[in-house]
Write a protein that holds these residues in place. Structure first.
Motif, PDB file in Angstrom:
ATOM      1  N   ILE A 146      25.130 -21.518   7.570  1.00 26.93           N
ATOM      2  CA  ILE A 146      25.420 -22.853   7.052  1.00 26.93           C
ATOM      3  C   ILE A 146      25.025 -23.920   8.071  1.00 26.93           C
ATOM      4  CG2 ILE A 146      27.279 -24.407   6.346  1.00 26.93           C
ATOM      5  CD1 ILE A 146      26.472 -22.356   4.237  1.00 26.93           C
ATOM      6  N   GLU A 147      25.303 -23.650   9.328  1.00 25.27           N
ATOM      7  CA  GLU A 147      24.949 -24.625  10.365  1.00 25.27           C
ATOM      8  C   GLU A 147      23.432 -24.779  10.456  1.00 25.27           C
ATOM      9  OE1 GLU A 147      26.816 -23.010  13.793  1.00 25.27           O
ATOM     10  OE2 GLU A 147      28.806 -23.854  13.322  1.00 25.27           O
ATOM     11  N   MET A 168      28.890 -21.096  -1.805  1.00 27.78           N
ATOM     12  CA  MET A 168      28.001 -20.140  -1.129  1.00 27.78           C
ATOM     13  C   MET A 168      28.798 -19.035  -0.443  1.00 27.78           C
ATOM     14  SD  MET A 168      25.025 -22.533   0.570  1.00 27.78           S
ATOM     15  CE  MET A 168      23.633 -23.088  -0.426  1.00 27.78           C
ATOM     16  N   ALA A 169      29.924 -19.394   0.161  1.00 30.63           N
ATOM     17  CA  ALA A 169      30.751 -18.387   0.822  1.00 30.63           C
ATOM     18  C   ALA A 169      31.298 -17.380  -0.188  1.00 30.63           C
ATOM     19  CB  ALA A 169      31.895 -19.074   1.565  1.00 30.63           C
ATOM     20  N   LEU A 209      20.760 -14.993   0.998  1.00 33.94           N
ATOM     21  CA  LEU A 209      21.674 -15.549   0.005  1.00 33.94           C
ATOM     22  C   LEU A 209      20.786 -16.089  -1.112  1.00 33.94           C
ATOM     23  CD1 LEU A 209      24.782 -17.786   0.755  1.00 33.94           C
ATOM     24  CD2 LEU A 209      23.655 -17.652  -1.455  1.00 33.94           C
ATOM     25  N   HIS A 210      20.697 -15.346  -2.185  1.00 36.34           N
ATOM     26  CA  HIS A 210      19.757 -15.671  -3.248  1.00 36.34           C
ATOM     27  C   HIS A 210      20.248 -16.872  -4.064  1.00 36.34           C
ATOM     28  CE1 HIS A 210      17.187 -12.267  -2.452  1.00 36.34           C
ATOM     29  NE2 HIS A 210      18.250 -11.457  -2.448  1.00 36.34           N
ATOM     30  N   LEU A 211      19.288 -17.656  -4.548  1.00 35.81           N
ATOM     31  CA  LEU A 211      19.594 -18.911  -5.220  1.00 35.81           C
ATOM     32  C   LEU A 211      18.822 -19.033  -6.525  1.00 35.81           C
ATOM     33  CD1 LEU A 211      19.116 -21.239  -2.106  1.00 35.81           C
ATOM     34  CD2 LEU A 211      21.307 -20.422  -2.986  1.00 35.81           C
ATOM     35  N   ARG A 212      19.371 -19.843  -7.410  1.00 39.62           N
ATOM     36  CA  ARG A 212      18.670 -20.287  -8.612  1.00 39.62           C
ATOM     37  C   ARG A 212      18.908 -21.784  -8.759  1.00 39.62           C
ATOM     38  NH1 ARG A 212      17.106 -15.857  -7.926  1.00 39.62           N
ATOM     39  NH2 ARG A 212      16.877 -14.140  -9.423  1.00 39.62           N
ATOM     40  N   ALA A 213      17.926 -22.473  -9.312  1.00 39.53           N
ATOM     41  CA  ALA A 213      18.073 -23.905  -9.564  1.00 39.53           C
ATOM     42  C   ALA A 213      18.982 -24.135 -10.771  1.00 39.53           C
ATOM     43  CB  ALA A 213      16.705 -24.532  -9.803  1.00 39.53           C
ATOM     44  N   HIS A 214      19.424 -25.375 -10.926  1.00 35.45           N
ATOM     45  CA  HIS A 214      20.429 -25.678 -11.956  1.00 35.45           C
ATOM     46  C   HIS A 214      19.951 -25.406 -13.372  1.00 35.45           C
ATOM     47  CE1 HIS A 214      18.408 -29.380 -13.295  1.00 35.45           C
ATOM     48  NE2 HIS A 214      18.254 -29.718 -12.035  1.00 35.45           N
ATOM     49  N   ALA A 243      29.960 -16.666  -3.078  1.00 39.40           N
ATOM     50  CA  ALA A 243      28.819 -15.867  -3.525  1.00 39.40           C
ATOM     51  C   ALA A 243      28.484 -14.795  -2.503  1.00 39.40           C
ATOM     52  CB  ALA A 243      27.611 -16.771  -3.767  1.00 39.40           C
ATOM     53  N   ARG A 244      28.596 -15.109  -1.218  1.00 41.30           N
ATOM     54  CA  ARG A 244      28.335 -14.132  -0.179  1.00 41.30           C
ATOM     55  C   ARG A 244      29.347 -12.993  -0.227  1.00 41.30           C
ATOM     56  NH1 ARG A 244      24.452 -13.050   1.860  1.00 41.30           N
ATOM     57  NH2 ARG A 244      23.968 -14.349   3.674  1.00 41.30           N
ATOM     58  N   VAL A 245      30.623 -13.328  -0.355  1.00 45.53           N
ATOM     59  CA  VAL A 245      31.672 -12.312  -0.391  1.00 45.53           C
ATOM     60  C   VAL A 245      31.476 -11.383  -1.588  1.00 45.53           C
ATOM     61  CG1 VAL A 245      34.152 -11.945  -0.701  1.00 45.53           C
ATOM     62  CG2 VAL A 245      33.329 -13.709   0.879  1.00 45.53           C
ATOM     63  N   LEU A 246      31.072 -11.956  -2.727  1.00 47.78           N
ATOM     64  CA  LEU A 246      30.915 -11.168  -3.954  1.00 47.78           C
ATOM     65  C   LEU A 246      29.517 -10.576  -4.110  1.00 47.78           C
ATOM     66  CD1 LEU A 246      32.773 -13.543  -6.446  1.00 47.78           C
ATOM     67  CD2 LEU A 246      33.647 -11.423  -5.428  1.00 47.78           C
ATOM     68  N   ASN A 247      28.618 -10.899  -3.174  1.00 42.29           N
ATOM     69  CA  ASN A 247      27.230 -10.439  -3.254  1.00 42.29           C
ATOM     70  C   ASN A 247      26.582 -10.863  -4.564  1.00 42.29           C
ATOM     71  OD1 ASN A 247      24.894  -9.194  -2.304  1.00 42.29           O
ATOM     72  ND2 ASN A 247      25.427  -7.219  -3.213  1.00 42.29           N
ATOM     73  N   ARG A 248      26.745 -12.134  -4.893  1.00 43.08           N
ATOM     74  CA  ARG A 248      26.158 -12.692  -6.107  1.00 43.08           C
ATOM     75  C   ARG A 248      25.115 -13.763  -5.756  1.00 43.08           C
ATOM     76  NH1 ARG A 248      28.611 -12.312 -11.298  1.00 43.08           N
ATOM     77  NH2 ARG A 248      30.266 -10.732 -11.329  1.00 43.08           N
ATOM     78  N   THR A 249      24.213 -13.991  -6.682  1.00 41.07           N
ATOM     79  CA  THR A 249      23.227 -15.061  -6.561  1.00 41.07           C
ATOM     80  C   THR A 249      23.861 -16.371  -7.008  1.00 41.07           C
ATOM     81  OG1 THR A 249      21.350 -13.585  -6.937  1.00 41.07           O
ATOM     82  CG2 THR A 249      21.014 -15.922  -7.423  1.00 41.07           C
ATOM     83  N   LEU A 250      23.698 -17.412  -6.207  1.00 43.29           N
ATOM     84  CA  LEU A 250      24.307 -18.704  -6.525  1.00 43.29           C
ATOM     85  C   LEU A 250      23.359 -19.553  -7.365  1.00 43.29           C
ATOM     86  CD1 LEU A 250      26.749 -20.615  -6.063  1.00 43.29           C
ATOM     87  CD2 LEU A 250      25.430 -21.608  -4.172  1.00 43.29           C
TER      88      LEU A 250
END
Length: 805
Positions: A773-774, A587-588, A668-673, A590-597
C-alpha cells in the motif's frame, strides 16, 4: 573512383541488381558522412546502451542466396545480443524469414562494453538493408536522418537514450502486457499476400483507388496500444484497408507475426518511448506526414489516427458527408463543449478550444489524433508542408500538432464558412477544412469526465486529457470496456470482491445558469486580452466568496491559496481521503480472502488540470460551466493508476524479494468498475452476487434494500444481503465471517471505509500488504493550482495505519 569502387563490389558479390543502386549508394554514403560530421564528439542518443564502436562506413554482405546488399545509414550500435539485421523480405515467405531470424552478433570491428549501461550512449554508423523496405520509405528515412541534431543535454534533445528513459519505457510496456495480452490473436486473414518491400501503391493493393486507407504509426514502445487500435479496426471489418507503419524492426516483426498489414518504416527512430525527446518526436511527425502525402499520391484517401485511439463505429457515413461538403481535410478538435461545437451560427467567440465555428476570432485547437485527408492535391501538399515544418522545429515545447495548428491559423480568422451549414470552413489558401464533431470523434474528457465513462454516440474515442501515460490510458480503456487485448479467461474465471464507495456531499458552491454564462463569457474575453487576473468575490462557480482574497491572477498560485479559494476543491480532497481509506481496507479484505478486487466507480467534485484556470470552478477550462457536480470520475482522479496496476506483479515493479528478506509479494488482482456490466463478463459471475452488510461492531442492522445499492450504480443484481461483517474487522474475523461464502463469485461490501482494522495473525502477510500500500496506493494528490507541480499539488490525508501482530 567512387563509381569504380561500387562496380568492383558488385562484381565480387555477384549482385547484378546492385548496379542500378550504385549511384544511390554514393549519395547515401556522402549523406551519411555529412550527417555524421554534424554530431561532434557527443553524437546523439536514442538508446541507453553503454558504449559503441567508432564511426565507420562499411559495406557488408549477407544472405548471398538472396543477393541482398547492406547500405550505409546512421543507426545505433546495439549490445551484441540485441543486433537484429533485417533480412530480405518478399511477400509472405520473406515475412516468415524475418520471424525466424535470430539475433546476430555485432561486426568484429565493434567495441561494445556491456557492463556500462548507465553511461551516456554514443552512436556509430551501422548498416541498414535496402531489401525489406520500399523505395519511398527508404528515401523518407534518409531525409528524416538529415534533421539537425540537438546538443545532448539540451531541452530539444530531452532524455533520448538515457537509462531513465529506457527504464520508464520498459516499465510502461510491462504494465501494458499484464492480464494475458500475450494470448491475443487478431481475427483477421489478409485477402491477398503483399510484400513489405513493394512500392507503396502495391502494398496498398487491397485498398481500391479512391477509397480510404486507415493508417497508424508506432514503435515497439507503443506495441500494445497499436494492437488495441488494430483490434477495434478489425472488429469493424476494415482489416484490408489498414496499414501500420512500423518505426523499428521489433514492432515490424510483431506485426508480421500477428499477420497485421505492416509498412517497414524503420531506421530513423528508437524502439522505446520517445515522447520526452522532442527532436525525435518532431522526426516522428515528419515521417507520419510524409507517408500520408505519399498514400494520397497513390489516389487513396487517408484516415490516420494515433495508437491511443479506439474506433467503435464505422466512420464512413460521416466521412461521406464531409466529402460531399467539399472538404479536403477533416480533423478532430480539443473542443470540450458539445453544445458550442454543434452551434454553427456565426459569432465572434466560443468556449476555449472551440474557436473553429464561423465568425470566431480566436480559440480553435485542432487535435491531430484523428485526421482524414481527401485524395486530392491540396490535401497532399498540406501534409507535405506539415511534415517539413515539423522536422525543422527548434522549439522543444512544440510538436507536429502544434505545427498543424500554426499552419492552419495562418489564414483562419475570422473563421469563414465554406459550406452552407458551417461544417466546413476555409483555411490557408482556401483549403477546405472540416472540424470533426466533438460528440462523434470524442475526446477523453467527454467520455470519462462529462459522460461518466459512457460512450454515447462516439464513433472514435481518443484517450486525451489523461494522466499517467499509456498505463493510465490502458486503465481508462479498461473502465470503458475498450481494452480489447484480454483473454476470455479474464471474464470467466475467478472470485471477486467489490464495495460501495463513500458517497460525495452535494455541490458546496453551485452556480445558476446565468452565472455560468457570465463566467464563461468573461473568462473568454479576459483570456483573449491576456488578462492578469480572473474571479475574486464575484461568485464564480465553486468559489468561496468569503475568502477575502483579491481577484485571482492568471497563472500559477500555491496549493494553499487554491484550497482557500475553492470550496469544491476542499470538498473533493476530503472525499479523496475517504475514498483511499475505503480502497485500502477493501484491498486488505480482498487479500485476506484471496479475491480479485473490482474497483467501484468513484465520484468527484473537482476536475484535474495542469491549466491552473481550473481553480476555483474545478471545471476544466473550455468544458461546459454547467457540468454537474459531483460527477462520476475515473479511478485516476483518486489514485495514481500507473502505480495501481503494479499490484498485479509487485516483484517486477519494486517489491523484489531481495528488499523484503526473501519474501515474495503475491499479486493483488484488479478489475475496473465496468467489469460487472461488460458484455464479455460471464453471466455466472454477474448473477452470483452476495451482499455483505458492514455494521458497527456488535450491532446488527437490517440489510439495505437492493434498490438503494442499485441507485449507487454498483450492480444490476437484485439479490439480498446474506452476510454481515463488523466494522473494523481483523483478518481472523474476515475469515470467520466470509469464508463460508467462498463459492460465491462476487461479494459486495455495503461500506469499506473503516471496514478493516488489520492483522492479529499472519504477520508476514500483513507486513507485505502494508509495504504494498505504501508503494502503490498512498501519497496521491489532486493536481494542480500551479504548473510548478511541487507547489500546485494538494495531497489527500492517508488513513490510519493498519494493526499488525
Amino acid at each position: 573512383m567512387k563509381l569504380i569502387t561500387v562496380v568492383i563490389v558488385c562484381v565480387v558479390l555477384g549482385l547484378l541488381a546492385c548496379l542500378r543502386s550504385g549511384f544511390s549508394l554514393i549519395t547515401l554514403r556522402a549523406e551519411a558522412r555529412k550527417v555524421d560530421s554534424s554530431f561532434g564528439s557527443n553524437g546523439f542518443a536514442q538508446h541507453g546502451t553503454s558504449s559503441f564502436s567508432k564511426h565507420s562506413l562499411e559495406f557488408l554482405s549477407g544472405g548471398a542466396a538472396h543477393g541482398d546488399l547492406l547500405i550505409q545509414a546512421i543507426r545505433p550500435a546495439y549490445p551484441a545480443e540485441a543486433i537484429i539485421r533485417t533480412p530480405v523480405m518478399q511477400a509472405t515467405d520473406s515475412q516468415q524469414s524475418l520471424l525466424s531470424t535470430t539475433a546476430q552478433p555485432a561486426h568484429a570491428s565493434s567495441s561494445v562494453n556491456m557492463t556500462a549501461v548507465e553511461r551516456q550512449p554514443r552512436f556509430a554508423l551501422r548498416a541498414l538493408r535496402v531489401a525489406g523496405q520500399s523505395d519511398e520509405a527508404r528515401e523518407t528515412i534518409l531525409r528524416a536522418r538529415q534533421q539537425r541534431q540537438p546538443r545532448v543535454g539540451s531541452e530539444l534533445h530531452g532524455n533520448a537514450g538515457s537509462p531513465t528513459a529506457l527504464r520508464e519505457s520498459a516499465t510502461v510496456r510491462r504494465l501494458l502486457q499484464l492480464d494475458g495480452i500475450a494470448q491475443w490473436r487478431p481475427s483477421y486473414t489478409p485477402s491477398m499476400s503483399v510484400g513489405i518491400d513493394m512500392p507503396l501503391d502495391q502494398i496498398l493493393v487491397r485498398v481500391p483507388k479512391g477509397e480510404m486507407a486507415w493508417l497508424a504509426f508506432g514503435s515497439a514502445g507503443v506495441q500494445e496500444m497499436l494492437f488495441n487500435w488494430a483490434h477495434h479496426v478489425l472488429a469493424l471489418g476494415f482489416g484490408d484497408s489498414m496499414l501500420i507503419a512500423a518505426f523499428d524492426t521489433t514492432i515490424l516483426k510483431a506485426l508480421i507475426e500477428k499477420q497485421l498489414p505492416a509498412y517497414n518504416y524503420s531506421g530513423a527512430l528508437p524502439e522505446v518511448h520517445f515522447r520526452h525527446a522532442p527532436y525525435l518526436f518532431h522526426r516522428m511527425g515528419f515521417l507520419k506526414a510524409e507517408l500520408i502525402s505519399q498514400v494520397i499520391n497513390t489516389g487513396r484517401q487517408v484516415l490516420v489516427s494515433d495508437s491511443d485511439v479506439v474506433w467503435r463505429l464505422d466512420p464512413t457515413p460521416h466521412i461521406l458527408k464531409i466529402q460531399d461538403a467539399g472538404a479536403s481535410i477533416a480533423v478532430s478538435t480539443d473542443c470540450l463543449d458539445v453544445a458550442a461545437d454543434r452551434d454553427k451560427r456565426p459569432r465572434s467567440r466560443n468556449p476555449q478550444g472551440c474557436g473553429h465555428n464561423p465568425g470566431n476570432q480566436f480559440g480553435a485547437i485542432f487535435n491531430t489524433g484523428v485526421i482524414w485527408f481527401a485524395a486530392d492535391r491540396d490535401a497532399s501538399a498540406f501534409a507535405r508542408k506539415w511534415g517539413r515544418a515539423t522536422l525543422n522545429l527548434n522549439d522543444p515545447w512544440s510538436d507536429d500538432q502544434g505545427v498543424f495548428n500554426r499552419l492552419i491559423e495562418e489564414d483562419l480568422y475570422p473563421v469563414t464558412s465554406a459550406s452552407h451549414n458551417g461544417t466546413v470552413i476555409f483555411g490557408p489558401r482556401q483549403l477546405r477544412i472540416a472540424p470533426l464533431a466533438a460528440d462523434t470523434f470524442c475526446s477523453g474528457h467527454l467520455v470519462w469526465v462529462q459522460q461518466g465513462g459512457d460512450l454515447g454516440s462516439c464513433v472514435s474515442v481518443h484517450t486525451t486529457f489523461t494522466e499517467y501515460g499509456d498505463a493510465g490510458k490502458r486503465w481508462r480503456l479498461l473502465e470503458a470496456g475498450l481494452w480489447g487485448l484480454l483473454p476470455s479467461s479474464y471474464f470467466e474465471h475467478g472470485y471477486f470482491l467489490t464495495f460501495v464507495p463513500p458517497q460525495p456531499p452535494p455541490d458546496p458552491a453551485p452556480c445558476n445558469a446565468d452565472t455560468h454564462a457570465l463566467a464563461d463569457a468573461l473568462g473568454a474575453s479576459r483570456l483573449k486580452r491576456g488578462a492578469k487576473s480572473f474571479g475574486g468575490a464575484s461568485g464564480v462557480c465553486g468559489e468561496d466568496t468569503s475568502h477575502g482574497l483579491p481577484a485571482k491572477r492568471m497563472g500559477n498560485i500555491g496549493a494553499t491559496e487554491g484550497m482557500k479559494r475553492s470550496m469544491r476543491l476542499r470538498a473533493n480532497v476530503n472525499l479523496m481521503g475517504r475514498q483511499v481509506h475505503a480502497l485500502r481496507d477493501a484491498m486488505a479484505i480482498a487479500r485476506v480472502l484471496n479475491r480479485t478486487l473490482i474497483l467501484p466507480h468513484f465520484d468527484c467534485l473537482c476536475d484535474r488540470s495542469e491549466l491552473t484556470e481550473v481553480i476555483p470552478s474545478c471545471i476544466y477550462p473550455g468544458a461546459p460551466q454547467t457540468m454537474p457536480m459531483p460527477f462520476k470520475c475515473s479511478t485516476h482522479f483518486v489514485i495514481d493508476t500507473h502505480k495501481l496496476q503494479m499490484l498485479l506483479d509487485p516483484p517486477a515493479f519494486g517489491m523484489h524479494p531481495s528488499k523484503l528478506g526473501g519474501l515474495v509479494t503475491p499479486p493483488l488482482h484488479l478489475r475496473a468498475h465496468s467489469f460487472l456490466k461488460d458484455a464479455r463478463t460471464h453471466s455466472d459471475i454477474k448473477k452470483d452476487v452476495v451482499r455483505v452488510h458492514v455494521h458497527p461492531g456488535g450491532v446488527r442492522h437490517t440489510a439495505p434494500t437492493s434498490s438503494a445499492v442499485v441507485a449507487k450504480g454498483q450492480l444490476e443484481d437484485s439479490s439480498t444481503t446474506k452476510a454481515e461483517l463488523p466494522m473494523g474487522a481483523t483478518n481472523e474475523q474476515v475469515l470467520k465471517q466470509l469464508s463460508p461464502l467462498s463459492t460465491s463469485r462476487v461479494l459486495l461490501l455495503s461500506n469499506a471505509e473503516g471496514a478493516y482494522s488489520g492483522w492479529v495473525s499472519h504477520a508476514e502477510e500483513g507486513k507485505l500488504f502494508r509495504t504494498l500500500i505504501e508503494y502503490y496506493i498512498l501519497g496521491g494528490s489532486w493536481c494542480c493550482t500551479s504548473r510548478n507541480k511541487d507547489e500546485g499539488r494538494v495531497y489527500s490525508a492517508n488513513p490510519l495505519p493498519l494493526r499488525m501482530p
